[in-house]
Write a protein that holds these residues in place. Structure first.
Motif, mmCIF file in Angstrom:
data_model
loop_
_atom_site.group_PDB
_atom_site.id
_atom_site.type_symbol
_atom_site.label_atom_id
_atom_site.label_comp_id
_atom_site.label_asym_id
_atom_site.label_seq_id
_atom_site.Cartn_x
_atom_site.Cartn_y
_atom_site.Cartn_z
ATOM 1 N N GLY A 98 18.738 3.117 36.756
ATOM 2 C CA GLY A 98 19.977 4.247 37.312
ATOM 3 C C GLY A 98 21.318 3.217 37.508
ATOM 4 O O GLY A 98 21.355 1.879 37.578
ATOM 5 N N VAL A 99 22.763 3.576 37.270
ATOM 6 C CA VAL A 99 23.360 2.189 37.497
ATOM 7 C C VAL A 99 24.394 3.281 38.559
ATOM 8 O O VAL A 99 24.927 4.681 39.052
ATOM 9 C CB VAL A 99 24.123 2.772 36.225
ATOM 10 N N ASN A 100 25.282 2.472 39.750
ATOM 11 C CA ASN A 100 25.387 3.156 40.737
ATOM 12 C C ASN A 100 27.045 2.926 40.547
ATOM 13 O O ASN A 100 26.572 1.083 40.509
ATOM 14 C CB ASN A 100 25.260 3.055 41.935
ATOM 15 N N LEU A 101 27.669 3.512 40.337
ATOM 16 C CA LEU A 101 29.623 2.980 40.006
ATOM 17 C C LEU A 101 30.193 3.312 41.260
ATOM 18 O O LEU A 101 30.298 4.336 42.186
ATOM 19 C CB LEU A 101 29.772 3.780 39.352
ATOM 20 N N PHE A 102 30.583 1.874 41.740
ATOM 21 C CA PHE A 102 31.305 2.077 43.530
ATOM 22 C C PHE A 102 33.011 1.785 43.041
ATOM 23 O O PHE A 102 33.418 1.012 42.572
ATOM 24 C CB PHE A 102 31.376 0.702 44.328
ATOM 25 N N PRO A 103 33.658 3.110 43.527
ATOM 26 C CA PRO A 103 35.442 2.762 43.841
ATOM 27 C C PRO A 103 35.798 1.577 44.544
ATOM 28 O O PRO A 103 35.117 1.487 45.161
ATOM 29 C CB PRO A 103 35.520 4.129 43.445
ATOM 30 N N SER A 104 36.846 0.638 43.620
ATOM 31 C CA SER A 104 37.699 0.299 44.767
ATOM 32 C C SER A 104 38.926 0.066 44.185
ATOM 33 O O SER A 104 39.833 0.214 42.923
ATOM 34 C CB SER A 104 36.881 -1.701 44.343
ATOM 35 N N HIS A 105 39.773 -0.297 45.012
ATOM 36 C CA HIS A 105 41.394 -0.638 44.956
ATOM 37 C C HIS A 105 41.972 -1.832 45.407
ATOM 38 O O HIS A 105 42.497 -1.914 46.425
ATOM 39 C CB HIS A 105 41.944 0.306 45.559
ATOM 40 N N PRO A 106 41.657 -2.725 44.344
ATOM 41 C CA PRO A 106 42.141 -3.691 44.822
ATOM 42 C C PRO A 106 43.631 -4.325 44.622
ATOM 43 O O PRO A 106 44.358 -3.521 44.358
ATOM 44 C CB PRO A 106 41.796 -4.594 43.450
ATOM 45 N N TRP A 107 44.410 -5.158 45.893
ATOM 46 C CA TRP A 107 45.555 -5.500 46.197
ATOM 47 C C TRP A 107 45.613 -6.367 44.822
ATOM 48 O O TRP A 107 45.270 -7.499 43.834
ATOM 49 C CB TRP A 107 45.813 -6.674 46.287
ATOM 50 N N ILE A 108 47.275 -6.049 44.338
ATOM 51 C CA ILE A 108 47.824 -5.926 42.912
ATOM 52 C C ILE A 108 49.214 -6.912 43.655
ATOM 53 O O ILE A 108 49.919 -6.207 44.745
ATOM 54 C CB ILE A 108 48.136 -5.292 41.961
ATOM 55 N N ASP A 109 50.102 -7.900 43.052
ATOM 56 C CA ASP A 109 51.590 -8.358 43.454
ATOM 57 C C ASP A 109 52.128 -8.088 41.870
ATOM 58 O O ASP A 109 51.485 -8.251 40.955
ATOM 59 C CB ASP A 109 51.381 -9.800 43.126
ATOM 60 N N PHE A 110 53.256 -7.282 41.643
ATOM 61 C CA PHE A 110 54.191 -6.890 41.372
ATOM 62 C C PHE A 110 55.346 -7.196 40.864
ATOM 63 O O PHE A 110 55.882 -7.068 42.158
ATOM 64 C CB PHE A 110 53.942 -5.030 41.360
ATOM 65 N N TYR A 111 55.699 -7.839 39.986
ATOM 66 C CA TYR A 111 57.104 -8.092 39.370
ATOM 67 C C TYR A 111 58.043 -7.732 38.831
ATOM 68 O O TYR A 111 57.163 -6.864 37.993
ATOM 69 C CB TYR A 111 57.166 -9.589 39.492
ATOM 70 N N GLY A 112 59.552 -7.125 39.721
ATOM 71 C CA GLY A 112 59.922 -5.662 37.909
ATOM 72 C C GLY A 112 61.143 -6.129 37.909
ATOM 73 O O GLY A 112 62.239 -6.817 38.959
#
Length: 276
Positions: free
Chosen positions: A258-272
């Protein structure tokens, strides 16, 4: 009446009492509406997919150099779980001066949008549990933050400090469920091209608690140049839509099972950049 409804009712009573018995707030107003949003399936089984009833209450408190706002939803959907839910959508306090404006509390921040699109409007996470059937103000979920705006002539600098992280809201069950795959094909022996199908196990999303040390933050500089309203934006935020990392699960014989899927929320830099 459950504890949450009691707690919200107490907050509303305290705010109202505070505004009446002090001179800080000179005026109190209550607004709101009742709305039904119904969706029916025209193909078999010709059932109701959505019968959502919404009661919204918006108290507003006005005073000298101060303003308070709250927005409470009471929701019920007989076509769904048929439970009465309460949602304190927004609750914040504004303090004004000639140089600095301050907004503290649960709020929405819109830093640029176009009709039908979220472009630079990424400060608040989205509620896509009903896809795009809701209004933009309802799709956008308020978060707890400190919003400071500094005025210098025809220029301004807006600074956000966001100690609360919320992920994007998506349903995986019911009529409006997002269909995600439940298995994955894995190439086990490349030489013989043997492919097996493995079940995927989605692990729960672990959300960090509110913390100033790990807070998101952002800056927006606004100026008027050559007849153009110009805004420069920077945000240091976490991705509200989960990014999954996979881990192969093996059985006692060392073979993949089987395959375990782990959610994550990486940091991002946003320029607008916004201009109009």
């Amino acid at each position: 009446m459950n504890r949450r409804i009691k707690g919200i009712s107490i907050v509303f009573v305290l705010i109202f009492s505070f505004s009446v018995y002090t001179d800080i707030f000179a005026q109190v107003e209550f607004h709101g509406f009742v709305r039904n949003h119904s969706v029916f399936r025209i193909d078999k089984p010709n059932d109701a997919m959505l019968l959502r009833n919404r009661l919204r209450l918006n108290p507003e408190l006005y005073g000298d150099n101060i303003y308070g706002f709250a927005s409470l939803d009471i929701l019920n959907d007989p076509a769904g779980e048929n439970k009465t839910l309460t949602d304190l959508r927004e609750a914040y306090l504004d303090i004004y001066s000639s140089f600095v404006d301050l907004r503290i509390g649960k709020q929405q921040v819109v830093w640029g949008k176009a009709d039908g699109y979220f472009i630079n409007d990424i400060v608040n996470p989205l509620d896509l549990s009903y896809f795009l059937l809701q209004d933009f103000d309802d799709i956008r979920m308020a978060t707890t933050m400190i919003n400071t705006k500094i005025h210098i002539g025809n220029q301004s600098l807006e600074v956000l400090m966001i100690p609360e992280f919320k992920p994007m809201k998506i349903n995986y069950k019911g009529y409006w469920a997002f269909q995600r795959p439940d298995s994955i094909d894995l190439l086990v022996y490349p030489i013989n091209s043997v492919v097996i199908s493995l079940p995927m196990y989605y692990q729960p999303d672990e959300i960090a608690k509110k913390s100033l040390r790990k807070a998101e933050y952002g800056f927006k500089f606004n100026t008027f140049l050559l007849g153009t309203d110009l805004s420069l934006i920077f945000l240091k935020i976490r991705e509200d839509k989960a990014v999954f990392f996979k881990q192969i699960v093996t059985d006692d014989n060392g073979l993949p099972s089987g395959v375990n899927l782990f959610p994550s929320h990486p940091w991002i830099d946003f320029y607008g950049l916004n201009f109009s």
